[in-house]
Structure formats: C-alpha cells, structure tokens
Motif scaffolding. Structure first.
Motif, PDB file in Angstrom:
ATOM      1  N   ARG A 128      43.379  42.614  35.056  1.00 60.12           N
ATOM      2  CA  ARG A 128      43.671  43.512  36.172  1.00 60.12           C
ATOM      3  C   ARG A 128      43.228  43.000  37.542  1.00 60.12           C
ATOM      4  O   ARG A 128      43.400  43.691  38.549  1.00 60.12           O
ATOM      5  N   SER A 147      42.432  42.743  43.506  1.00 55.18           N
ATOM      6  CA  SER A 147      43.013  43.616  42.490  1.00 55.18           C
ATOM      7  C   SER A 147      44.513  43.380  42.359  1.00 55.18           C
ATOM      8  O   SER A 147      45.218  43.160  43.348  1.00 55.18           O
ATOM      9  N   ASP A 149      46.537  45.603  41.837  1.00 53.16           N
ATOM     10  CA  ASP A 149      47.190  46.717  42.529  1.00 53.16           C
ATOM     11  C   ASP A 149      47.697  46.299  43.899  1.00 53.16           C
ATOM     12  O   ASP A 149      48.666  46.867  44.414  1.00 53.16           O
ATOM     13  N   ASP A 150      47.020  45.323  44.523  1.00 57.76           N
ATOM     14  CA  ASP A 150      47.329  44.927  45.895  1.00 57.76           C
ATOM     15  C   ASP A 150      48.262  43.733  45.989  1.00 57.76           C
ATOM     16  O   ASP A 150      48.532  43.235  47.088  1.00 57.76           O
ATOM     17  N   HIS A 198      52.057  44.906  35.717  1.00 58.35           N
ATOM     18  CA  HIS A 198      53.101  45.602  36.470  1.00 58.35           C
ATOM     19  C   HIS A 198      54.325  45.935  35.619  1.00 58.35           C
ATOM     20  O   HIS A 198      55.333  46.428  36.146  1.00 58.35           O
TER      21      HIS A 198
END
Length: 336
Positions: A128, A147, A149-150, A198
C-alpha cells in the motif's frame, strides 16, 4: 522449515512469522519484535541462538564475495550478523519488515512486496505504499513514505545502462534510476503492487484511473477567485471557446464597437459629399471645396476624430482584458 528446540524455548509467547535457511542446520527465524538466529552444533562450537531486536536505530549492509554482513546499531550497543551472500536479500527484507512494524512505519497487517538497494538508495515496496531511504546507511529514521492513495501516474523510461522509474504522487514526479539488470524486477514489483491496490490489470488502466482531471483541478482552483477591472469570474476555462466565456464577450464587444465606428464614418462621408455637391464653381476650371469654411463639416470632422480616439482607447482596454483572461485561464489550468 523445522523449528529447532532451542529456538522454541527462546520464543516464549511470540510466534514465528517467517524464516530463512542459512545453510546446513543454521536458520534465521523472524518474530514481530526480533530476529532469532540459530547456529547448529559444529566441531568447534555448540548449538546456540542469538537474538537481534527490531528496534535498532540504524542498519548498514556490507556485501563481500561470499558473505553479507548486517550491522544493527542500537542506542547502547552494536550487533553484527553474517549470512551467506545468496541469503542476504531475504534476510534484509525481513529485518526491514520487522523494523518498520515495530516503529509504526507500516501497519501490522501490511506486507512487503520487495526491497531494492541501488548504491545509496534503498526502496521498500509494500502492498500500500513506497518507502525511500537515501544515505550511506541502508536504513534509519530519515526515510520518506508515499501512499498508493496519492499516486497519479507511473512511467518507465528505458536507457542503455539504467531505467528511470517515474512514479508521480499528487502530480509531483519521483524519479528513480534502477540499473538495467534490476529494472525488470523493480517494474514487476511496483506494477503488481499498484495494480492490486487500485484494482486494475494494466499500466494503461492504472494511469487512466489515477490520472488527475485538469478541468476539475481548474474549477477547484477557481473557487472564490476575485477579478478586477469589472471582469466577471470565468464560467469556462476553454481558451478557444465555450458558452459564456469572457474571451468571446470581449471579442464580441470589440466587433460591435468597430461596427459602430464604421457606421459613423460612413455617415460622415455621406454628409461631406452632400455639402461638397452644393458648392458652385467660380469659373470653368474645377475648384476643390473649402470644407474648413463650413462650420457643420468642421464640427462633424471633430466628432468623428473624437469618436475614433474613444474607440481606439476602448479597443486597447478590451485587448488588455483579453490578455488578462487568457493569463487567468493558463494559471487555472496549471492549478495555481
């Protein structure tokens, strides 16, 4: 791998999460808080177990022809561990996993996908995030975390001796040069981790899913923007067109003003021609009319000159507004 009795006695309430065979009967066993290295009985020594806690401050790695030596530096001591060179990468990965878990760098349920060392750069890829450490020591507290996420993009630029990995986080690229012989494994590890995180199946799908939306960023950046000189806030950030765009309004205003000027000029010319036709020749030779003697014509010429000057000034102001609008559109697209 069978756990030696001596290691079982040393474990206490802990459990072994992984192990690496170090050859013959030797083995490294990894718990959440420490590494237990078992050395089997030999001709010159008895069997024994050495403990290496994972709360070390720094970790250095020295690679020789046959052995890889790890130096674990603690607040009050330094411990060293030597393993066969072929087992060095596996032991390093487990040591870093233990260190990051103990220090809170990764979550208890977070797993490592791969560890890579390039000269003074160490990369840790988890399921992650990406962790990066630069320095003459392999690991200490001075590392960066990024991360998944970014992530907003992933590219690979292949060269003759190295491959550049360009991994963007929030539109800011992190460039990592991997030697050609290690680049395929780096790429495979990063892609597998990012694809799984993702939920995509290809690099194209990943970039399509995580890529930033420039129109959305421009709209968000434009919220609350105040403009001077009587220009209304932008409705569209399309520089070449779009309903309600200020660029179109300014252009239309210029055209309307120019049309008005042309109409006034035409009227003036017609009036001048009418006045000129009323002048009577004083002889058989043609004589140019003296318009300066007619007050009506002089007044009309003055009005036309004044109107022309006003239109030119207005056109210049409209051009400035158009340049301002184009600059605002450019800056909004850049996310300023």
């Amino acid at each position: 791998m069978e756990i030696p009795d001596l290691v079982q006695q040393e474990l206490g309430d802990e459990e072994i999460r992984g192990g690496v065979n170090l050859g013959d009967e030797d083995a490294a066993c990894f718990t959440p808080t420490r590494t237990l290295v078992y050395r089997g009985e030999g001709l010159l020594s008895d069997e024994k177990v050495a403990s290496y806690p994972h709360d070390f401050e720094r970790l250095t790695v020295s690679e020789g022809r046959r052995k890889t030596k790890f130096s674990l530096i603690y607040t009050s001591e330094k411990l060293e561990l030597s393993v066969p060179g072929s087992r060095g990468d596996a032991v390093l990965e487990r040591l870093l996993e233990g260190k990051l878990t103990v220090s809170g760098g990764i979550a208890p349920d977070e797993s490592l996908a791969g560890v890579f060392r390039f000269s003074e750069l160490t990369l840790v890829v988890t399921d992650r995030q990406l962790l990066k450490h630069i320095g003459n020591v392999t690991w200490d507290a001075d590392y960066e975390a990024f991360s998944f996420d970014d992530v907003t993009g992933l590219e690979f630029e292949e060269g003759s001796v190295a491959t550049a990995v360009v991994l963007s986080f929030n539109e800011r690229p992190e460039r990592i040069k991997a030697p050609s012989e290690q680049a395929p494994m780096v790429r495979k590890t990063l892609e597998e981790a990012l694809f799984a995180y993702h939920e995509v199946d290809s690099l194209a799908d990943l970039n399509a899913k995580v890529g930033a939306d420039p129109e959305k960023n421009a709209d968000e950046s434009g919220n609350g923007l105040g403009l001077e000189s009587g220009i209304d806030p932008l409705v569209s950030n399309d520089e070449e067109g779009g309903d309600g765009s200020e660029a179109e309004s300014a252009s239309a205003g210029t055209q309307a003003t120019t049309a008005a000027t042309t109409e006034q000029g035409t009227t003036a010319e017609a009036t001048t021609d009418t006045q000129s036709s009323d002048v009577t020749s004083v002889d058989t030779d043609s004589v140019e009319p003296d318009t300066s003697a007619d007050p009506d014509i002089a007044e009309l010429e003055a009005q036309v000159a004044e109107l022309t000057a006003a239109v030119e000034a207005q056109n210049e102001q409209l051009q400035k507004q158009e340049r301002t609008i184009k600059q605002l559109i450019k800056e909004l697209r850049q996310g300023r």
